[in-house]
Design a protein around this motif. Structure first.
Motif, short mmCIF file in Angstrom:
data_model
loop_
_atom_site.label_atom_id
_atom_site.label_comp_id
_atom_site.label_asym_id
_atom_site.label_seq_id
_atom_site.Cartn_x
_atom_site.Cartn_y
_atom_site.Cartn_z
N LYS A 142 0.83 -1.20 0.00
CA LYS A 142 0.00 0.00 0.00
C LYS A 142 0.87 1.25 0.00
N PHE A 143 0.31 2.31 -0.57
CA PHE A 143 0.85 3.65 -0.38
C PHE A 143 -0.30 4.49 0.14
N THR A 144 -0.22 4.89 1.40
CA THR A 144 -1.29 5.67 2.02
C THR A 144 -1.23 7.11 1.53
N LEU A 145 -2.35 7.62 1.05
CA LEU A 145 -2.44 8.98 0.55
C LEU A 145 -3.05 9.92 1.59
N ARG A 146 -4.04 9.42 2.31
CA ARG A 146 -4.69 10.19 3.36
C ARG A 146 -5.08 9.26 4.49
N PRO A 147 -5.04 9.74 5.72
CA PRO A 147 -4.69 11.10 6.17
C PRO A 147 -3.21 11.41 5.93
#
Length: 806
Positions: A346-351
């Motif tokens: 995964k690449f978390t974009l938000r928060p």
């Protein structure tokens, strides 16, 4: 219920005739509407699937099957976007609890069997969910319309109304003035998605052929203001107070030397790019862990019927072509970081506080040793059971009896049943390189964690092989069984593919197999592959070949029934063109003796036209040359006959008889050829019993358990008991049951009382003809292996969802 020859069996006549659809209310599959809130959104981009499956082998290393394209999930609280939907996506989502009902949009980076092979099954599954059914937006370049046109032959129109294409030609619904302009296709509160079209560099100034168009998707998250500070109101807003994320979904797998795409087209567009280089991954990690776990357990219990999967050596991993994409100076400077991708990364974009990589969901290594240690701890008696099974191949003198389970689930050995131990003459001194039956897919309706959909590989070893049905994921199953290189050999040497009927779980893997064979044989002298199937399949293939050439020749199943072969053999133009081992002597093939006047296929009935319509001279002029080609193929494969016969399921549903040519043993004795019968999907019917008369092996569908006979009748399938009764009535030597409802994810419910010549099929089960005498004796041990398993496993929101459309 219908009465036939004083014997009553039930079937749904309206369904068999294709008229049951009018009984159902028309469904208007609505798109999901969700209330969006960009300020409270959790968002991440995740590599859903790089390789559909990395399967466990006996050496502890895995295998990247490379049977599909990479897929990427863009996740928001209230919306989900999938980029590419190759074969196996639905099965992968079931395994990893990614709910298909939450997906709103599917984007295709290219329209071909590699990137879109999972679309038909996915649309049908969504259409069957809930009382009203669901739909999804499908986006792609203008070529998408060719795929939609092809799928109309077997997918309800309501499931495909939300497909949208874009490009610069007349088929596009969203236009573009040229190939460098982004096309805005989604723009809402949480994300803006634009498409950038790519053309092969070799096509400059020329029209792009269907299937050659590729797309890069540019995804932009909207601005979210930081906390207001009055002291700064006269100043420009600092970047730290505004979150603007812009990233490209770069499916580098598509950017091969063969495509020769212009990478420079999309480099300038993104000041901040989150990229994940999809090249290779840890090949020791099984992605479909549930399937890998069962495969390892079965292999421990009975390696003869469940051989260790093929594996791909790490030396074969070659990312040089993809690495070369990054060698250009114009492009490398644009990318701050390139990361080797892994499944479920995964690449978390938000928060914004959690911005960055998240590896918590990446599967961990699972070795066969760990699986077996777990098994022995769970079922200690399996050790003795495995040793007992191995003694079956050492000679009957060392095996005193067979296993049964007592009421306390303890092992009990009893004398083997001796009622039908007479070995058929066709198996006398049979060689192990004569025939192997490989059950590639043994589930029904849709792929599940444990069983793929229908396909049987008839392995004739040095003489090639045939596929009987070819459901989604068949190519991946071949690679799991034989390894990547081995599967290429299998596909390259296919003699024929036979499809029983038009339902999607029996043929949607066909295009992928044909496309691979085309590529493998490119530049080599070869004949198009013969595909035998119902006429609706021809409509699909003809439409699909406008998208990409499949290098195949079609023959209707009706043209391979016994009457058609007899007409062909009686034609003076062809009667002297016989080939050794081809179906010249049809007297040796069991002819139907059923009075069809009293069956579903009676003269003048709606169904009669689907199997015994007399051929006109025009029909024969078209059919006989193709039959001549098939006859030649059969002879080269050592087969005497391939005969299709009608069964009771849906319009133009068929079973098949394969008969081997006679052979001469070492002392000059003539040995009759074996006979394999595959039922396809069907209710018990006289035509099937007659065709199966004296069969060496009957492969029969057993979708439902015995207590669900009413449901079996309604859907024109068979129960376990009914399938066995067909085999017994036909005096078949061995019966293999398959096509189980996904409500039985691991092992179906069955009564052992009449199973003395029957076995339950599992994916990858490989039955050599020389091992047929042993086959039924393994069944009690299989039941022991799954004694602690429940009937219904978690299948999330796809459990039997396709009942509404199948």
């Amino acid at each position: 219920m219908e009465d036939n020859n004083n014997e009553t069996f039930g079937f749904n006549k309206r369904r068999a005739e294709g008229r049951d659809k009018s009984d159902k209310p028309k469904r208007n599959l609505q798109l999901k509407t969700r209330k969006l809130n960009p300020t409270n959104t959790i968002s991440y981009v995740q590599l859903v699937i790089l390789a559909v499956f990395l399967c466990v082998s006996d050496s502890g290393t895995g295998m990247d099957t490379q049977d599909t394209s990479p897929s990427v999930l863009l996740f928001f609280d209230k919306q989900r976007f999938i980029f590419n939907a190759g074969e196996g996506l639905q099965r992968f989502c079931t395994e990893h609890k990614i709910k298909l009902s939450k997906i709103d949009h599917i984007f295709l980076s290219r329209v071909c069997s590699e990137t879109a092979g999972g679309i038909p099954g996915l649309l049908l599954t969504l259409a069957g969910m809930g009382e009203e059914g669901m739909s999804v937006n499908v986006w792609g370049p203008s070529d998408l319309q060719y795929l939609v046109d092809a799928m109309k032959s077997f997918i309800p129109h309501a499931a495909m109304v939300h497909t949208t294409s874009f490009g610069s030609d007349s088929k596009a619904q969203f236009g573009a003035s040229n190939f460098t302009d982004p096309i805005d296709i989604i723009n809402n509160e949480v994300v803006k998605i634009s498409a950038i079209l790519l053309r092969p560099s070799c096509s400059e100034g020329a029209a792009v052929k269907p299937g050659d168009m590729s797309v890069i998707y540019l995804c932009e998250l909207p601005e979210i203001m930081g906390k207001f500070d009055p002291e700064k109101q006269k100043l420009l807003v600092h970047p730290s107070d505004v979150m603007v994320l812009q990233f490209l979904v770069l499916l580098y797998f598509l950017l091969t030397a063969q495509q020769n795409l212009m990478y420079k087209n999309y480099c300038p567009y993104s000041p901040l790019i989150v990229t994940m280089q999809i090249t290779q991954e840890n090949v020791e990690i099984p992605i479909l862990r549930s399937s890998a776990r069962i495969a390892a357990r079965l292999n421990y219990l009975c390696p003869q019927f469940f051989p260790a999967p093929g594996f791909w050596s790490l030396k074969q991993l070659n990312s040089s072509k993809i690495d070369s994409i990054f060698s250009g100076e114009d492009c490398v400077s644009k990318f701050p970081e390139s990361i080797l991708a892994e499944n479920l990364l995964k690449f978390t974009l938000r928060p914004h506080a959690h911005l960055g990589m998240d590896k918590s969901n990446i599967p961990s290594l699972m070795s066969p040793t760990e699986v077996i240690e777990e098994l022995v701890t769970e079922i200690p008696e399996i050790v003795d059971a495995a040793q007992h099974v191995r003694r079956f191949w050492l000679g009957s003198g060392e095996t005193k009896g067979d296993l049964t389970l007592g009421q306390d689930n303890k092992l009990m050995i009893e004398e083997p049943w001796l009622g039908e131990n007479a070995l058929p003459s066709c198996l006398e001194n049979i060689r192990r390189d004569d025939l192997e039956i490989v059950l590639l897919g043994t589930g029904s309706s849709q792929p599940s964690k444990y069983r793929n959909v229908s396909s049987v590989y008839i392995n004739l070893f040095s003489k090639g092989g045939l596929l009987l049905d070819c459901g989604e994921g068949t190519l991946g199953q071949l690679k799991r069984r034989y390894g990547v290189e081995g599967a290429d050999i299998v596909v390259r040497n296919l003699r024929c593919i036979w499809i029983s009927h038009i339902h999607a779980d029996h043929h949607t893997g066909l295009a992928r197999i044909l496309a691979l064979r085309r590529d493998l044989l490119k530049g080599l002298a070869h004949e198009p592959l013969l595909v035998v199937g119902p006429s609706q399949l021809k409509r699909f293939l003809d439409a699909y070949q406008r998208l990409e050439d499949l290098d195949m020749q079609f023959l209707d199943c009706r043209s391979t029934n016994l009457a058609s072969w007899e007409a062909y053999e009686g034609n003076s133009e062809y009667k002297d063109c016989s080939t050794t081992g081809s179906p010249n002597n049809l007297e040796d093939v069991n002819k139907p003796t059923v009075n069809t006047e009293s069956t579903l296929f009676a003269r003048c009935s709606r169904m009669q036209s689907y199997w015994k319509r007399p051929g006109s001279p025009v029909d024969n002029a078209m059919i006989f040359p193709v039959l001549k080609s098939l006859k030649k193929v059969l002879g080269e494969a050592g087969l005497e006959a391939l005969i299709s016969f009608p069964v009771v399921h849906c319009p133009q549903a068929f079973g098949i008889v394969l008969k081997a040519a006679e052979r001469i043993n070492s002392v000059g004795k003539m040995i009759p050829g074996w006979k394999i019968v595959y039922s396809g999907d069907t209710r018990p019917c006289p035509e099937l019993v007659e065709a199966s008369n004296g069969a060496t092996v009957l492969i029969h569908e057993a979708t439902f358990e015995d207590d669900l006979v009413e449901e079996a009748v309604a859907r024109n399938h068979s129960t376990t008991k009914e399938a066995i009764e067909v085999g017994n009535s036909a005096a078949a030597y061995r019966i293999i049951l398959t096509h189980f409802s996904q409500r039985y994810p691991k092992i179906p419910v069955f009564d052992e009382t009449h199973m003395h010549k029957t076995c339950i099929a599992f994916d990858m089960m490989s039955v050599n003809m020389a091992d047929l005498p042993v086959l039924p004796r393994v069944l009690p041990y299989l039941k022991l292996l799954f004694k602690n398993e429940t009937i219904v496993d978690e299948l999330d929101d796809v459990t039997d969802a396709v009942n509404a459309v199948y």
